[in-house]
Structures are given as C-alpha cells and as structure tokens.
Design an enzyme around this catalytic site. Structure first.
Site, PDB file in Angstrom:
ATOM      1  N   GLU A   1      41.762  41.796  50.466  1.00 37.36           N
ATOM      2  CA  GLU A   1      40.399  41.445  50.020  1.00 37.36           C
ATOM      3  C   GLU A   1      39.577  41.105  51.255  1.00 37.36           C
ATOM      4  O   GLU A   1      40.000  40.285  52.073  1.00 37.36           O
ATOM      5  CB  GLU A   1      40.490  40.266  49.043  1.00 37.36           C
ATOM      6  CG  GLU A   1      39.190  39.527  48.748  1.00 37.36           C
ATOM      7  CD  GLU A   1      38.141  40.380  48.047  1.00 37.36           C
ATOM      8  OE1 GLU A   1      38.428  40.908  46.951  1.00 37.36           O
ATOM      9  OE2 GLU A   1      37.021  40.515  48.602  1.00 37.36           O
TER      10      GLU A   1
ATOM     11  N   ASP B   1      39.503  38.575  42.527  1.00 34.62           N
ATOM     12  CA  ASP B   1      39.473  37.749  41.313  1.00 34.62           C
ATOM     13  C   ASP B   1      40.861  37.545  40.715  1.00 34.62           C
ATOM     14  O   ASP B   1      41.055  36.665  39.878  1.00 34.62           O
ATOM     15  CB  ASP B   1      38.536  38.393  40.279  1.00 34.62           C
ATOM     16  CG  ASP B   1      38.890  39.841  40.008  1.00 34.62           C
ATOM     17  OD1 ASP B   1      39.970  40.105  39.433  1.00 34.62           O
ATOM     18  OD2 ASP B   1      38.099  40.731  40.373  1.00 34.62           O
TER      19      ASP B   1
ATOM     20  N   ASP C   1      40.473  48.554  43.584  1.00 35.12           N
ATOM     21  CA  ASP C   1      39.598  47.808  42.675  1.00 35.12           C
ATOM     22  C   ASP C   1      38.340  47.447  43.452  1.00 35.12           C
ATOM     23  O   ASP C   1      38.084  46.286  43.754  1.00 35.12           O
ATOM     24  CB  ASP C   1      40.352  46.556  42.193  1.00 35.12           C
ATOM     25  CG  ASP C   1      39.530  45.701  41.249  1.00 35.12           C
ATOM     26  OD1 ASP C   1      38.458  46.152  40.813  1.00 35.12           O
ATOM     27  OD2 ASP C   1      39.961  44.572  40.959  1.00 35.12           O
ATOM     28  N   SER C   2      37.555  48.448  43.760  1.00 31.03           N
ATOM     29  CA  SER C   2      36.396  48.243  44.635  1.00 31.03           C
ATOM     30  C   SER C   2      35.172  47.813  43.856  1.00 31.03           C
ATOM     31  O   SER C   2      35.087  47.976  42.644  1.00 31.03           O
ATOM     32  CB  SER C   2      36.080  49.550  45.361  1.00 31.03           C
ATOM     33  OG  SER C   2      35.601  50.495  44.430  1.00 31.03           O
TER      34      SER C   2
ATOM     35  N   ASP D   1      30.868  48.545  43.826  1.00 32.97           N
ATOM     36  CA  ASP D   1      30.158  49.823  43.836  1.00 32.97           C
ATOM     37  C   ASP D   1      30.073  50.395  45.252  1.00 32.97           C
ATOM     38  O   ASP D   1      30.275  49.674  46.223  1.00 32.97           O
ATOM     39  CB  ASP D   1      28.756  49.622  43.232  1.00 32.97           C
ATOM     40  CG  ASP D   1      28.822  49.245  41.759  1.00 32.97           C
ATOM     41  OD1 ASP D   1      29.589  49.890  41.027  1.00 32.97           O
ATOM     42  OD2 ASP D   1      28.136  48.291  41.356  1.00 32.97           O
TER      43      ASP D   1
END
EC number: 2.5.1.16
Lengths: 288, 288
Positions: free
Chosen positions: A106, A86, A155-156, A158
């Site tokens: 990503e 994002d 920044d994973s 869940d």
C-alpha cells in the site's frame, strides 16, 4: 442537520448520500482521506472525494476480487495484494488455510491507519501473522519480483492520482513476471457504462491482453460505484477462469459469503453484448 | 443553466441527473408525467417523479423483460403486456415473426400519447398491426381472461399509486388463469438492495410462488434504477427458465440485442447469496 456527501459519476450525474457525521479527514502525502458515518451505508471511506467502500456493500467488491481467482488456482500459497489498505481483501484471503504468505503493498500508510481506527469491518485481519505490510509504490514493488506469487490482486483506485501507475503496460508486464508459471492476476477494471469509465476500462484491457495469454473480464453489482455495474479483470498464464474453476475445492474451504457462489462465478463472466463489444474492439485493435 | 432532476432512492440516497430542458409535463387522471432532455441519458420519462426509462439504458430493461421469456416458450403466438405505454416491450416483441397478436393494456392513455410524441425510440412500433391497445386497468383486464395467452409481461410501475394492484395476489392468480397450460408470466420485480425495495420484492415473490408451480428471479444491471441491481420474476406453469431455454431458437430469430444473449440469460438467474437468501426466507414462510 442535513449533510450530504455527493460524488460526480460524470459531470452530469451525481450520487448523494446523507451523512450523519464526518469521522476522519486528513491530507496525506498522496491524497485526501475521509471517513463518514451514514444511516444508509454505515461508515464509508473516500479518497480524493471518490467512494472507495461502504460498510453496506463492500462485501460485494471484496468477495468478487478475492474468491474468483482463489476458486480457480488449485494451490494458492503466496499472494500479493496491491493497494487494499482498507484490509477488505486480506479479510477474505486469510480464510483460506492454503494461503501461507500475503504481501500487502500500500503506497499510503495513512489509509491503513485510518482503516484500523475507523473501519474495523474491513481492517480486522490486517494483524494476521501471514500478512506482511509494505508501505511502498506497487509499481516499484513488482518491478523486482520474479516467479514469486501464485496470485496478484490489484485493488487499485481509479487510473489517475496515486493509482495511475497501476494501469500501465509496464505494471502489468511486471505482474506477469512476478507470477509463477501458473499464476493469476485479478484487477479492478472500472465500469462499462459511462464514457469516462469506458475509456479507462478499454485501455486497461488492451494493456492486459498484451501481457497475458488468457484475459477475461467479469462483472458484479456494486451499488455505490458509478452506474453500479462494475468490472474486474482476470488475467492468467494457464488457467481459464470458468473451465478451470473448481466448485468442489471452493466448497471444501467452507467460506461464508454473502455475494459469491460457484454459479454466480460462472454467470459473472457472461457479459452483456454491449460490454463484450467494447472489449472486442480493443482485442481486434490489439491484433493489428 | 444548472437544472437537475433528482430522485430519492431512499430518504438517504439521491441520484441526480443534469437536465438540458423539460420537454413535457402533465398531470393525468392517474399520475404526473414528465419527459426531460439530458446530455448524459438522452430523453427520459418519469412518473410521479420516479425514473421509468432513459434513452441511454432502457434497452437493458426492455430486452431483459422480453427476450428471457421469449427464448424459453417454444411457440409464443399471443402475448399480453400490462403497462408499458412507452412502447419499449412492444418494440422488442414485434421482432418475432411467431408473435401473431399483442394486447397492450395501459391504464393511462396520456403515457402512450407522451411516448408517441416525445419518446420515438421506444414508441416507434406501437402502430404495428399486431398490437391492440386497451386503455384499461390491467387488473380488470386479466380478471376476465382464461386460457388465452402464451406469455404475459407485467411492466408495472412501483407497488404504490396506479401500479399497486399489479402486485396483489388476486392479480397474479388472474394472470395464471389467463395463461394457456404452458404459459409464462414475467414481471418487473424491484431491487434487492435497499430495505424499501426489499420489502416490495419479497411480497411480490411470495404472492407469485403461491400462484405458480415454477417461480424464479433473474437480475440485470440497470444504472438509472435504485442501486442499479434490478430483478425480474419468471413464473411459469411448465417451462424452467434455464433448462428449457433454447439458444438455437433464440439465434434463429436473429434479433439484434445490445444486452441480452443466451449465456447472459443463464447468468442472470445465478443470483448472489444475499439475494437468494431474501427469496428463500419468503419461500420457507410460504411452506408453513
């Protein structure tokens, strides 16, 4: 029209948000991606139906996952970001002149494309010349890195679906190896409140303390995540997240923030007793 | 059976909780009172449909509204509690040997009766001999007190309906007068996140700073309140909430807590920039 997005935080708790319209919906190779427009939160992104970010409160998550390690490391030149398609972490990072090179790994190119088109608030800096985007599984990327990064930001999503590999011991071990001798890894660390999240949080903590000599957990108020009480992990080879924090270095960067400040940085590590107990349980288990 | 309690945090956001059964429902002279049983949160109390407490997370609210002033005041003998008919504040307070006299002023006797019958977790200490219950409007009670209390804890509902008078300048002025020369007032201070709550929060802050020389705001993570980011006000004639806090006095009391500790006490006052800005706006307005 009465259209509501609703997320189960547990089978017994739901947070529902009134939606004006759906802006985007697609099924990628990895997950379902949706972007909605709402009055209360502005635009928001969900993956497989789980809230990733809203324009109203994403600043909290992105400032806290970025500025905490950046206010500790004295000279962060090369940064690896895992996930974060994002663009929110990148937007915070490119404000530092010291940062020379950012690798963004990503797994899902369609997330980046959707963000560039529908979420300019977070994606605006993805074209910065220091940013190198790799469409790749983060787990595979770090496996081949050694002594390369000053900071790794995980920044994973869940710990199920495409994000699952980013909560394994193998992954944290690879991150350790990929960091320089004074490197720092920060990760989104789930929530301490609902049983479902606690199990994932404890598992992640146990695996991180097995890999890093210094490992602490810090917290933030993120209203659109389950319980609103969200944790981050700070794992380091050398620096202590509070004792080695430099308020003067932070201030000299002169970065405008809506959530983060140097006092709050310290306060974020002062956890409630019940959270500390959940972490200590795991730490003692690790001793055996 | 699929029974859900649902609360609108704004017209566009709802938190819903699966309910096993409704244990109690009544209309008092002042408000509708309901107690529900749920798998996720245990029993929970609502007034006029607004969440007051759940057995799962009430410890956070009650510890934070009680132990913060108690860890600052060096000799708190006489305490006034406004509202708090559920007994949660009393349960925390009676653990202090120093406390000799507690006046609990609750406007609605039926809340106390419901709590005694259905919420033993919070109501268990309402029969402590030091506790004196007055069924009365808190606003009227403090009007006639002078130089009487060491600490006043304002455990009000939201600033509409029966709790409205507890957010007025007259009320805070009366509390100032009712306190001894080194007295402390603490109040539930709403949330900084949703516009609806922000307005109430700023109004309360402005009125309190007009009445007290020292006025600070602190925060806690309360998952079942709107946004989960909840504020408390600390107003004082003499003591600073952090500089005058005594970790050793707190520890000597040896009170078991699940949320509060001395580091967290400090951290709770380290507010995010956006919250500090909302407070500063009001403080500058007050200067003019």
């Amino acid at each position: 029209m009465d259209l509501w997005f609703s997320e189960g935080h547990t089978p017994n708790v739901r947070l529902s948000i009134k939606v004006d319209k759906q802006l985007y919906s697609a099924q990628s190779e990895f997950q379902r991606i949706d972007v909605f427009e709402s009055e209360e939160f502005g635009r928001f992104l969900t993956l497989d139906g789980f809230m990733m970010l809203t324009e109203k409160d994403e600043f909290i998550y992105h400032e806290m996952i970025t500025h905490v390690p950046m206010a500790v490391h004295p000279n962060p030149k090369k940064v690896l970001i895992i996930g974060a398609g994002d663009g929110g972490v990148v937007r915070e990072l490119v404000q530092y002149q010291a940062v020379e090179h950012i690798d963004l790994v990503e797994i899902d190119e369609m997330v980046i494309e959707a963000a560039k088109k529908y979420l300019p608030q977070t994606a605006s800096k993805l074209d910065d010349p220091r940013v190198h985007i790799h469409i790749e599984d983060g787990l595979k990327h770090v496996r081949f890195c050694e002594n390369e990064y000053d900071i790794i930001i995980v920044d994973s999503t869940d710990p199920f679906g495409p994000g699952e590999g980013l909560f394994t011991r193998e992954f944290y071990g690879s991150c350790y190896k990929a960091l320089k001798e004074d490197g720092i890894m920060v990760n989104q660390h789930e929530s301490p409140f609902y049983d479902e999240d606690v199990a994932a949080m404890q598992r992640a903590h146990q695996r991180i303390i097995e890999c890093f000599p210094i490992s602490r957990v810090y917290q933030a108020h993120i209203p659109t995540y389950p319980s609103g009480h969200w944790l981050f992990g700070f794992a380091s080879k050398k620096y202590h997240p509070v004792k080695d924090m430099s308020a003067s270095v932070w201030k000299s960067n002169n970065i405008p923030t809506k959530y983060y400040n140097s006092n709050l940085h310290k306060g974020a590590f002062y956890l409630p007793n019940y959270v500390q107990k959940l972490l200590t349980e795991v730490e003692h288990k690790g001793d055996k």
